[in-house]
Design a protein around this motif. Structure first.
Motif, PDB file in Angstrom:
ATOM      1  N   TYR A  11       5.345   1.935  -2.430  1.00 28.08           N
ATOM      2  CA  TYR A  11       4.186   1.881  -1.538  1.00 28.08           C
ATOM      3  C   TYR A  11       4.388   2.797  -0.328  1.00 28.08           C
ATOM      4  O   TYR A  11       3.485   3.574   0.027  1.00 28.08           O
ATOM      5  CB  TYR A  11       3.939   0.445  -1.063  1.00 28.08           C
ATOM      6  N   ALA A  12       5.552   2.712   0.310  1.00 26.78           N
ATOM      7  CA  ALA A  12       5.787   3.465   1.540  1.00 26.78           C
ATOM      8  C   ALA A  12       5.842   4.973   1.299  1.00 26.78           C
ATOM      9  O   ALA A  12       5.306   5.768   2.093  1.00 26.78           O
ATOM     10  CB  ALA A  12       7.086   2.997   2.189  1.00 26.78           C
ATOM     11  N   ASP A  13       6.454   5.381   0.193  1.00 28.20           N
ATOM     12  CA  ASP A  13       6.690   6.814  -0.044  1.00 28.20           C
ATOM     13  C   ASP A  13       5.566   7.496  -0.818  1.00 28.20           C
ATOM     14  O   ASP A  13       5.319   8.693  -0.631  1.00 28.20           O
ATOM     15  CB  ASP A  13       8.002   7.011  -0.815  1.00 28.20           C
ATOM     16  N   ILE A  14       4.900   6.772  -1.690  1.00 26.81           N
ATOM     17  CA  ILE A  14       3.913   7.381  -2.596  1.00 26.81           C
ATOM     18  C   ILE A  14       2.498   6.896  -2.298  1.00 26.81           C
ATOM     19  O   ILE A  14       1.590   7.683  -2.008  1.00 26.81           O
ATOM     20  CB  ILE A  14       4.259   7.092  -4.072  1.00 26.81           C
ATOM     21  N   VAL A  15       2.290   5.588  -2.382  1.00 31.53           N
ATOM     22  CA  VAL A  15       0.930   5.054  -2.317  1.00 31.53           C
ATOM     23  C   VAL A  15       0.336   5.171  -0.919  1.00 31.53           C
ATOM     24  O   VAL A  15      -0.797   5.645  -0.752  1.00 31.53           O
ATOM     25  CB  VAL A  15       0.897   3.586  -2.794  1.00 31.53           C
ATOM     26  N   ARG A  16       1.067   4.787   0.114  1.00 33.03           N
ATOM     27  CA  ARG A  16       0.498   4.785   1.461  1.00 33.03           C
ATOM     28  C   ARG A  16       0.131   6.192   1.941  1.00 33.03           C
ATOM     29  O   ARG A  16      -0.987   6.395   2.453  1.00 33.03           O
ATOM     30  CB  ARG A  16       1.457   4.102   2.441  1.00 33.03           C
ATOM     31  N   PRO A  17       1.008   7.184   1.796  1.00 32.12           N
ATOM     32  CA  PRO A  17       0.604   8.534   2.208  1.00 32.12           C
ATOM     33  C   PRO A  17      -0.610   9.045   1.448  1.00 32.12           C
ATOM     34  O   PRO A  17      -1.499   9.682   2.033  1.00 32.12           O
ATOM     35  CB  PRO A  17       1.851   9.372   1.910  1.00 32.12           C
ATOM     36  N   TRP A  18      -0.656   8.773   0.142  1.00 37.60           N
ATOM     37  CA  TRP A  18      -1.828   9.198  -0.647  1.00 37.60           C
ATOM     38  C   TRP A  18      -3.079   8.460  -0.187  1.00 37.60           C
ATOM     39  O   TRP A  18      -4.148   9.056  -0.046  1.00 37.60           O
ATOM     40  CB  TRP A  18      -1.574   8.927  -2.130  1.00 37.60           C
ATOM     41  N   LEU A  19      -2.952   7.151   0.075  1.00 38.89           N
ATOM     42  CA  LEU A  19      -4.098   6.346   0.489  1.00 38.89           C
ATOM     43  C   LEU A  19      -4.647   6.833   1.829  1.00 38.89           C
ATOM     44  O   LEU A  19      -5.867   6.827   2.047  1.00 38.89           O
ATOM     45  CB  LEU A  19      -3.687   4.883   0.582  1.00 38.89           C
ATOM     46  N   ASN A  20      -3.770   7.262   2.721  1.00 36.80           N
ATOM     47  CA  ASN A  20      -4.226   7.770   4.019  1.00 36.80           C
ATOM     48  C   ASN A  20      -5.131   8.998   3.870  1.00 36.80           C
ATOM     49  O   ASN A  20      -6.024   9.217   4.692  1.00 36.80           O
ATOM     50  CB  ASN A  20      -3.025   8.122   4.890  1.00 36.80           C
ATOM     51  N   GLU A  21      -4.908   9.774   2.830  1.00 33.66           N
ATOM     52  CA  GLU A  21      -5.740  10.954   2.583  1.00 33.66           C
ATOM     53  C   GLU A  21      -6.958  10.612   1.730  1.00 33.66           C
ATOM     54  O   GLU A  21      -8.058  11.124   1.974  1.00 33.66           O
ATOM     55  CB  GLU A  21      -4.915  12.035   1.888  1.00 33.66           C
ATOM     56  N   ALA A  22      -6.766   9.748   0.737  1.00 32.46           N
ATOM     57  CA  ALA A  22      -7.865   9.435  -0.181  1.00 32.46           C
ATOM     58  C   ALA A  22      -8.915   8.532   0.454  1.00 32.46           C
ATOM     59  O   ALA A  22     -10.100   8.617   0.113  1.00 32.46           O
ATOM     60  CB  ALA A  22      -7.309   8.773  -1.449  1.00 32.46           C
ATOM     61  N   ALA A  23      -8.493   7.645   1.359  1.00 32.68           N
ATOM     62  CA  ALA A  23      -9.431   6.726   2.021  1.00 32.68           C
ATOM     63  C   ALA A  23      -8.947   6.500   3.447  1.00 32.68           C
ATOM     64  O   ALA A  23      -8.417   5.434   3.774  1.00 32.68           O
ATOM     65  CB  ALA A  23      -9.521   5.405   1.259  1.00 32.68           C
ATOM     66  N   PRO A  24      -9.104   7.476   4.307  1.00 36.41           N
ATOM     67  CA  PRO A  24      -8.588   7.385   5.685  1.00 36.41           C
ATOM     68  C   PRO A  24      -9.142   6.156   6.406  1.00 36.41           C
ATOM     69  O   PRO A  24     -10.336   5.873   6.361  1.00 36.41           O
ATOM     70  CB  PRO A  24      -9.089   8.677   6.335  1.00 36.41           C
ATOM     71  N   GLY A  25      -8.244   5.411   7.031  1.00 31.18           N
ATOM     72  CA  GLY A  25      -8.665   4.255   7.809  1.00 31.18           C
ATOM     73  C   GLY A  25      -9.028   3.028   7.004  1.00 31.18           C
ATOM     74  O   GLY A  25      -9.502   2.035   7.579  1.00 31.18           O
ATOM     75  N   LEU A  26      -8.834   3.054   5.710  1.00 34.12           N
ATOM     76  CA  LEU A  26      -9.188   1.897   4.889  1.00 34.12           C
ATOM     77  C   LEU A  26      -8.320   0.700   5.267  1.00 34.12           C
ATOM     78  O   LEU A  26      -7.090   0.736   5.160  1.00 34.12           O
ATOM     79  CB  LEU A  26      -8.987   2.223   3.400  1.00 34.12           C
ATOM     80  N   ARG A  27      -8.953  -0.366   5.706  1.00 37.32           N
ATOM     81  CA  ARG A  27      -8.226  -1.570   6.065  1.00 37.32           C
ATOM     82  C   ARG A  27      -7.857  -2.310   4.779  1.00 37.32           C
ATOM     83  O   ARG A  27      -8.704  -2.597   3.941  1.00 37.32           O
ATOM     84  CB  ARG A  27      -9.062  -2.457   6.991  1.00 37.32           C
TER      85      ARG A  27
END
Length: 354
Positions: A11-27
């Motif tokens: 999550y920390a290395d792969i999913v979270r960085p990708w999620l920040n770009e794919a859906a910025p600010g998604l709670r």
């Protein structure tokens, strides 16, 4: 590496960085929970053949799910690496593929699932919320499912919604707990004399089987007195060994299961019952004066379990719970896996019993 640590890093290395770009600010919340030996820290090399690997559950509000879930799952499929820290990503011969219901979305090619908390609660417990749960509902929750839901790890939790839900399911309300303690002593009361009676007539195998059943009842009482949910049978002994109460109990239980003659077997179990009673009194819960002695006029060593039942039952303050028959909660009336794992059947069964 244990599966929890692997998934936390995923999550920390792969999913979270990708999620920040794919859906910025998604709670959202991110966790690993619900199933898998790694949730309890019991995973090893054998565990890697199924339900194991880099994976993470993302939870979003219902209104955000419709907007983002399917797109995120599909988009991640196109960018997900084939492995993480040397472990392949994907679902390999796994009996629990990603959910794809109205408020759940997952893909076989990678370890990302998106859910709503409400969907997870419905699937696990057939409830829509953890607020205002009734005692009857608690009675129908399987401990192994409660443990799976409240174990594992939360990696991220905007608004602490997931944390609050897990906290509410952290353990039984006191009156339900007292009821379960009373019913667990009732289980012991019903069979404790039979270890000796079966052995007395030369049925050594029957005596051993009853002793094993009672040893399991002692172990599950240990979980109750520690206010810990008991895992399913595969990990019952491993989980029990981690409890502080296990230290005085284990020698007696081992002796009971290894004893070659029924008098030694029944006396070892009686010593275990006495340790339970002492522990119960030490924590100040439904105290009673434990007494070991013969079963009426028969030469079978037992404890005054009826007094233990009465003490736990007297501790119940809720009038309605106090009127329930001393039979038990779901795990105390059945160990049938298809029943324990089906929340609708579980609730229906317990509603019929009470």
């Amino acid at each position: 590496m244990q599966g929890i640590d692997l998934s936390r890093g995923f999550y920390a290395d792969i999913v979270r960085p990708w999620l920040n770009e794919a859906a910025p600010g998604l709670r959202h919340s991110a966790a690993l929970m619900g199933y898998g030996s790694e949730l309890l820290g019991f995973d090893d090399e054998t565990s890697r053949d199924h339900n194991w690997g880099p994976r993470v559950h993302i939870f979003v509000a219902a209104e955000l799910f419709a907007e983002h879930a399917r797109r995120l799952v599909d988009d991640f499929s196109r960018v997900a690496p084939g492995s993480y820290l040397g472990e392949p990503i994907g679902w390999r011969s796994r009996p629990h593929p990603p959910a794809n219901g109205p408020q759940s979305a997952g893909a076989l090619g990678h370890g990302l699932e998106v859910h709503t908390i409400e969907a997870l609660l419905e699937g696990h417990f057939t409830i829509g919320s953890t607020e205002n749960l009734t005692p009857a509902q608690w009675l129908g929750f399987a401990e192994q499912k409660l443990l799976a839901f409240t174990s594992g790890a939360v990696f991220h939790d905007d608004d602490n919604r997931l944390g609050e839900v897990r906290a509410r399911l952290g353990y039984f309300p006191d009156d339900v707990w007292f009821y379960k303690i009373a019913c667990q002593w009732r289980r012991i009361a019903e069979e404790q004399a039979f270890v000796g009676r079966a052995g007395q007539v030369g049925d050594d195998l029957g005596s051993r089987v009853i002793a094993a059943r009672l040893a399991r009842d002692v172990m599950r009482m240990g979980f109750l007195l520690e206010r810990r949910y008991a895992p399913y049978s595969k990990w019952l002994g491993s989980g029990f060994a981690r409890l502080p109460i296990a230290q005085p109990l284990l020698p007696h239980l081992q002796q009971a299961l290894l004893a070659g003659h029924w008098p030694e077997r029944q006396d070892a179990l009686a010593s275990a019952y006495l340790e339970l009673a002492r522990w119960q009194n030490a924590i100040g819960v439904a105290a009673f004066e434990p007494v070991l002695g013969p079963y009426h006029e028969r030469p079978f060593t037992t404890i005054n379990a009826d007094d233990a039942v009465a003490a736990a039952h007297a501790a119940i303050e809720d009038v309605w719970i106090g009127q329930w028959p001393i039979i038990g909660a779901l795990d105390q009336v059945s160990d049938l896996t298809p029943l324990l794992e089906d929340p609708r059947r579980s609730q229906s069964l317990m509603a019929a019993i009470i």
